[in-house]
Write a protein that holds these residues in place. Sequence first.
Motif, PDB file in Angstrom:
ATOM      1  N   VAL A 146     -44.633 -43.350  57.798  1.00  0.00           N
ATOM      2  CA  VAL A 146     -43.439 -43.469  56.956  1.00  0.00           C
ATOM      3  C   VAL A 146     -42.480 -42.337  57.307  1.00  0.00           C
ATOM      4  CG1 VAL A 146     -42.552 -43.539  54.602  1.00  0.00           C
ATOM      5  CG2 VAL A 146     -44.807 -44.511  55.127  1.00  0.00           C
ATOM      6  N   PRO A 147     -41.325 -42.647  57.903  1.00  0.00           N
ATOM      7  CA  PRO A 147     -40.384 -41.571  58.240  1.00  0.00           C
ATOM      8  C   PRO A 147     -39.765 -40.976  56.973  1.00  0.00           C
ATOM      9  CG  PRO A 147     -39.388 -43.706  58.676  1.00  0.00           C
ATOM     10  CD  PRO A 147     -40.809 -43.982  58.276  1.00  0.00           C
ATOM     11  N   ILE A 148     -39.787 -39.686  56.896  1.00  0.00           N
ATOM     12  CA  ILE A 148     -39.202 -38.992  55.739  1.00  0.00           C
ATOM     13  C   ILE A 148     -38.014 -38.141  56.178  1.00  0.00           C
ATOM     14  CG2 ILE A 148     -39.634 -37.342  53.892  1.00  0.00           C
ATOM     15  CD1 ILE A 148     -42.544 -38.251  53.868  1.00  0.00           C
ATOM     16  N   LEU A 149     -38.222 -37.278  57.130  1.00  0.00           N
ATOM     17  CA  LEU A 149     -37.136 -36.436  57.621  1.00  0.00           C
ATOM     18  C   LEU A 149     -37.426 -36.084  59.079  1.00  0.00           C
ATOM     19  CD1 LEU A 149     -34.501 -34.928  56.917  1.00  0.00           C
ATOM     20  CD2 LEU A 149     -35.906 -32.933  56.373  1.00  0.00           C
ATOM     21  N   ASN A 150     -36.505 -36.385  59.943  1.00  0.00           N
ATOM     22  CA  ASN A 150     -36.671 -36.060  61.359  1.00  0.00           C
ATOM     23  C   ASN A 150     -35.415 -35.412  61.929  1.00  0.00           C
ATOM     24  OD1 ASN A 150     -35.016 -38.247  61.308  1.00  0.00           O
ATOM     25  ND2 ASN A 150     -36.102 -39.419  62.869  1.00  0.00           N
ATOM     26  N   GLY A 151     -34.837 -34.537  61.132  1.00  0.00           N
ATOM     27  CA  GLY A 151     -33.640 -33.839  61.596  1.00  0.00           C
ATOM     28  C   GLY A 151     -32.418 -34.733  61.682  1.00  0.00           C
ATOM     29  N   TRP A 152     -32.355 -35.781  60.861  1.00  0.00           N
ATOM     30  CA  TRP A 152     -31.229 -36.716  60.824  1.00  0.00           C
ATOM     31  C   TRP A 152     -31.002 -37.429  62.165  1.00  0.00           C
ATOM     32  CZ3 TRP A 152     -29.939 -37.364  55.929  1.00  0.00           C
ATOM     33  CH2 TRP A 152     -30.095 -36.291  55.049  1.00  0.00           C
ATOM     34  N   GLN A 153     -32.038 -37.494  62.979  1.00  0.00           N
ATOM     35  CA  GLN A 153     -31.873 -38.147  64.274  1.00  0.00           C
ATOM     36  C   GLN A 153     -31.588 -39.636  64.122  1.00  0.00           C
ATOM     37  OE1 GLN A 153     -35.122 -37.349  66.901  1.00  0.00           O
ATOM     38  NE2 GLN A 153     -34.956 -35.123  66.726  1.00  0.00           N
ATOM     39  N   ALA A 154     -32.298 -40.303  63.216  1.00  0.00           N
ATOM     40  CA  ALA A 154     -32.080 -41.738  63.026  1.00  0.00           C
ATOM     41  C   ALA A 154     -30.651 -42.022  62.574  1.00  0.00           C
ATOM     42  CB  ALA A 154     -33.087 -42.296  62.022  1.00  0.00           C
ATOM     43  N   ARG A 155     -30.162 -41.242  61.621  1.00  0.00           N
ATOM     44  CA  ARG A 155     -28.805 -41.463  61.127  1.00  0.00           C
ATOM     45  C   ARG A 155     -27.781 -41.199  62.219  1.00  0.00           C
ATOM     46  NH1 ARG A 155     -27.021 -39.110  55.363  1.00  0.00           N
ATOM     47  NH2 ARG A 155     -28.545 -40.733  54.848  1.00  0.00           N
TER      48      ARG A 155
END
Length: 512
Positions: free
Chosen positions: A392-401
């Motif tokens: 479950v992605p929670i926070l990845n340095g806003w890479q997805a956004r």
Amino acid sequence: MKQTDSTLPGRAIRAAALLATLGLALPAAAQQAPPVAPPAAAVPQAAPAGPLSLMQAVEYALQNNLNVRLSQLQAELNEATLRQSRLQQLPTAQANASQTWNYGTNVDPLTYTFQSQTTRANNFSASAGLNIFSGFQVRNTIRRNGLDYQAALLDIDQARNDLSLNVASAYLQYLLGEELLRASQLRIDTDQQQIERTQKLLRAGAVAESNLLDAQAQLASDEVSVVTAQNQRDLARLQVAQLLNLDQARTSSLQLQVPTLPDPDEMPAMDADADGTYQIAQGTQPQVKAADLRVQSAVRGVEVARGAYYPRLTFGASIFSGYSSARIARKLTGDSTIVPSGFIYQVTPNGPQAVPGVFAGILQPRFETLSEGFGSQVKNNIGKQLSFNLIVPILNGWQARTNVQRSVIGVKQAELRAEQTRLTLRQTIQQAYADALAAQRRYASNKRQVEALTTAYRNAEIRFNNGLLNGTDFNQAKNNLAGAESSMIQAKYEYLFRRKVLDFYQGKPLDL
């Protein structure tokens, strides 16, 4: 005598430069029914025997030109990318095997006990995995790559259309050079006849010697025009050979047909205006279709980027076994021993008493300690595992956004490029239509000018032969006629080329 811009060499040079500019400035032509493309790595075909027609030159160039073949290779790369994305839907599987030697104090990989000896260990495993859900990224990636592959196929058609018009441009430049050369040679014949007449008149004392000198100077000037036309024709033929990707030997022997082309006033009127041609070309042009497909591909790219927001679920299965040389096994030897376990008692009035000399014992078999065999260890150590993994992605340095934002910008860029493609197409057709009309009008006016100057030249020739006109004025009348004829030929071929461009945008075959 001094050469002016109205003379044939100047006109010929300007005509050659104009048609060369036309060929280089043209964008893609209208799309024909997509033919079956030959293999990109195909060996160049032998040139047809005899003089080539325009259609034969175009077909040969389409089979051998390197730019077209590069476009075909790019399409093959896109196809491989699409095929790989489809295969991403299949499960993954792999097998592993290893052999290690441990020295000194170490932990046995199977017994997990500390030991101080040299051991050999083998590990065998096989695993498989299946992506159950990943935010529909695999599905959207397949669709995006499919759109890119279709666009790459249209790029091949675009390269073929560009090449076809470039061949047509060079071919018409060759025909222009041939016609200018014929006109120049006719003038040389006229000059030589004029010199002969002037020599006779000079011997008879009817004309001054300056008239003969002026006639000889005119002959030298027209000879320069012949050389200029020959150079233009040869350069155009070389350009055709280069577009056909011919080697040196076939370039030297290349021959092109010289058909008899109708004059613009003999051709039927153009049956469509610029807007009508644009409406046809918009639905058939490969670059327009490719631009629209790339817009759809960019939209799929946004969906792929948004898939990173969703959880990921995967399934895995594995089987493993191993061997260790430190692992031992106990094996019966067939012998046994009696191990004393205590006295034998009997009941007496005074209570239980041990029987003297008699002992109780246990029959214990004897074992031999041996290293366990390789096959039995592999069989006995087999382990199996099934697993479900949820991420479950929670926070990845806003890479997805950030990736989603980039993809959205990519969609806007693709839409602007598609709009720019349509704008360029419309402007090109409008310019070609306007140039065709201008060339048609210029040809009509030049034709009337040639007719008038022809009459004036004949009158000047009669006066010159009768000694009533000096050589300078006579040569001026002749140069005026030559300039008008050159302008008329230039307007004719410009109109023919622009007309062929418009016909090609309307889906008509490119032929003379």
